[in-house]
Write a protein that holds these residues in place. Structure first.
Motif, PDB file in Angstrom:
ATOM      1  N   TYR A 116       0.831  -1.201   0.000  1.00 34.58           N
ATOM      2  CA  TYR A 116       0.000   0.000   0.000  1.00 34.58           C
ATOM      3  C   TYR A 116       0.869   1.256   0.000  1.00 34.58           C
ATOM      4  CZ  TYR A 116      -3.331  -3.410   1.934  1.00 34.58           C
ATOM      5  OH  TYR A 116      -4.112  -4.518   2.149  1.00 34.58           O
ATOM      6  N   THR A 117       0.251   2.352  -0.417  1.00 38.33           N
ATOM      7  CA  THR A 117       0.803   3.668  -0.114  1.00 38.33           C
ATOM      8  C   THR A 117      -0.027   4.267   1.010  1.00 38.33           C
ATOM      9  OG1 THR A 117      -0.592   4.796  -1.760  1.00 38.33           O
ATOM     10  CG2 THR A 117       1.610   4.048  -2.473  1.00 38.33           C
ATOM     11  N   LEU A 118       0.611   5.092   1.812  1.00 37.02           N
ATOM     12  CA  LEU A 118      -0.049   5.775   2.923  1.00 37.02           C
ATOM     13  C   LEU A 118       0.371   7.237   2.846  1.00 37.02           C
ATOM     14  CD1 LEU A 118      -1.737   5.606   5.523  1.00 37.02           C
ATOM     15  CD2 LEU A 118       0.347   4.969   6.757  1.00 37.02           C
ATOM     16  N   TRP A 121       0.131  10.812   6.546  1.00 39.14           N
ATOM     17  CA  TRP A 121      -0.080  10.019   7.764  1.00 39.14           C
ATOM     18  C   TRP A 121       0.471  10.763   8.965  1.00 39.14           C
ATOM     19  CZ3 TRP A 121       3.570   5.789   9.762  1.00 39.14           C
ATOM     20  CH2 TRP A 121       2.984   5.094  10.831  1.00 39.14           C
ATOM     21  N   LEU A 149       1.890   1.985  13.260  1.00 38.70           N
ATOM     22  CA  LEU A 149       0.996   1.612  12.165  1.00 38.70           C
ATOM     23  C   LEU A 149       0.169   0.378  12.515  1.00 38.70           C
ATOM     24  CD1 LEU A 149      -0.047   2.131   9.364  1.00 38.70           C
ATOM     25  CD2 LEU A 149       2.015   1.064   8.417  1.00 38.70           C
ATOM     26  N   ILE A 153      -3.957   0.144  12.665  1.00 38.09           N
ATOM     27  CA  ILE A 153      -4.775  -0.890  12.024  1.00 38.09           C
ATOM     28  C   ILE A 153      -5.662  -1.580  13.060  1.00 38.09           C
ATOM     29  CG2 ILE A 153      -4.722  -3.080  10.764  1.00 38.09           C
ATOM     30  CD1 ILE A 153      -2.147  -2.098   9.407  1.00 38.09           C
ATOM     31  N   ARG A 194       5.389   3.845   1.678  1.00 37.22           N
ATOM     32  CA  ARG A 194       4.905   2.588   1.102  1.00 37.22           C
ATOM     33  C   ARG A 194       5.132   1.493   2.135  1.00 37.22           C
ATOM     34  NH1 ARG A 194       7.855  -1.037  -1.862  1.00 37.22           N
ATOM     35  NH2 ARG A 194       9.504   0.532  -2.114  1.00 37.22           N
ATOM     36  N   LEU A 201      -6.580  -4.238   3.288  1.00 37.50           N
ATOM     37  CA  LEU A 201      -7.270  -3.046   3.780  1.00 37.50           C
ATOM     38  C   LEU A 201      -8.171  -2.445   2.706  1.00 37.50           C
ATOM     39  CD1 LEU A 201      -4.222  -1.390   5.576  1.00 37.50           C
ATOM     40  CD2 LEU A 201      -6.190  -2.466   6.692  1.00 37.50           C
ATOM     41  N   GLU A 203      -9.789   0.239   0.272  1.00 38.32           N
ATOM     42  CA  GLU A 203      -9.223   1.381  -0.439  1.00 38.32           C
ATOM     43  C   GLU A 203      -9.701   2.698   0.174  1.00 38.32           C
ATOM     44  OE1 GLU A 203      -7.131   2.008  -4.411  1.00 38.32           O
ATOM     45  OE2 GLU A 203      -7.053   0.697  -2.683  1.00 38.32           O
ATOM     46  N   VAL A 218      -5.042   5.393   2.710  1.00 31.11           N
ATOM     47  CA  VAL A 218      -4.445   4.144   2.234  1.00 31.11           C
ATOM     48  C   VAL A 218      -4.878   3.878   0.791  1.00 31.11           C
ATOM     49  CG1 VAL A 218      -4.415   1.632   2.536  1.00 31.11           C
ATOM     50  CG2 VAL A 218      -4.342   3.135   4.541  1.00 31.11           C
ATOM     51  N   ARG A 219      -3.900   3.559  -0.052  1.00 33.28           N
ATOM     52  CA  ARG A 219      -4.175   3.104  -1.424  1.00 33.28           C
ATOM     53  C   ARG A 219      -3.409   1.817  -1.671  1.00 33.28           C
ATOM     54  NH1 ARG A 219      -5.632   6.191  -5.581  1.00 33.28           N
ATOM     55  NH2 ARG A 219      -6.215   4.130  -6.347  1.00 33.28           N
ATOM     56  N   LYS A 220      -4.081   0.842  -2.275  1.00 37.53           N
ATOM     57  CA  LYS A 220      -3.411  -0.417  -2.580  1.00 37.53           C
ATOM     58  C   LYS A 220      -2.634  -0.288  -3.886  1.00 37.53           C
ATOM     59  CE  LYS A 220      -4.075  -5.399  -2.830  1.00 37.53           C
ATOM     60  NZ  LYS A 220      -3.193  -5.603  -3.981  1.00 37.53           N
TER      61      LYS A 220
END
Length: 225
Positions: A116-118, A121, A149, A153, A194, A201, A203, A218-220
């Protein structure tokens, strides 16, 4: 294992990321403060400490609302109004829906690893940031962020009533950027990075501080074929 309903609503209007809190405030005023899931406040001075099930985003410079679980049912209170005009920083916005994404995801700890990208944050408060700066090695700094992190979650899991029974694993692969970001009346260190995890997770969910304000998105990452 937990089945989670999700609804992402994207609008056609323009909205830079820094205006997301103002967009959030405008939607709350439109709906009415009696609807708590939109803003997490029980009163003027009392805050509901739970993971937000309605979150406000800027996706490709367009406003969006992400609804999770109960939030999917609650969002109708916005669209039940005859007028969809909101006031964002003294500017009138007529909300025009671009796309709706309704889905359901199985929340579980898997044997696979997902990347993922975060972005934006807010991992650390001022006290923890001083501790972070005091660490002498990048390895120790990454270990501290990975621990935070995992905690984020787990907070998400608790908020959607998912009882995690297996170990959640996280590895931060790359910190792309660190910068100070304004959150309410303070400037906090924000991270773009990343990471990989054995949790699949949803999207665009938010993790960490300011999750409902467009922080910690969060992006996958899609696998290259």
């Amino acid at each position: 294992m937990k089945r989670l309903r999700t609804l992402l609503i994207r609008f056609e209007n323009d909205l830079p990321a820094w205006q997301t809190p103002a967009f959030r405030g405008a939607v709350i005023e439109k709906v009415g403060r009696e609807h708590i899931l939109f803003h997490q406040h029980l009163g003027d001075e009392e805050f509901m400490y739970r993971y937000p099930l309605i979150q406000y985003k800027s996706i490709h410079q367009k406003p969006a609302i992400l609804c999770l679980g109960e939030g999917v049912d609650e969002i109708y209170k916005l669209f039940d109004h005859k007028s969809w005009t909101i006031d964002v920083r003294d500017q009138k916005y007529e909300l025009i829906i671009d796309k709706l994404y309704l889905g359901q995801i199985t929340m579980n700890v898997w044997n696979n690893s997902y990347t993922y990208t975060l972005s934006r944050w807010l991992a650390l408060n001022e006290k923890n940031y001083e501790k972070f700066k005091g660490l002498t090695s990048s390895f120790d700094q990454l270990a501290m962020l990975e621990k935070v992190l995992i905690g984020n979650i787990l907070s998400f899991a608790k908020g959607i009533d998912w009882h995690v029974e297996q170990e959640i694993k996280v590895r931060i692969d790359e910190i792309k950027q660190q910068r100070k970001l304004k959150y309410k009346d303070a400037f906090l260190m924000g991270f773009d990075l990343r990471f990989s995890s054995n949790v699949f997770l949803p999207e665009y969910i938010g993790l960490g501080k300011g999750a409902s304000h467009g922080f910690g998105v969060v992006r996958k990452l899609r696998e290259k074929k």
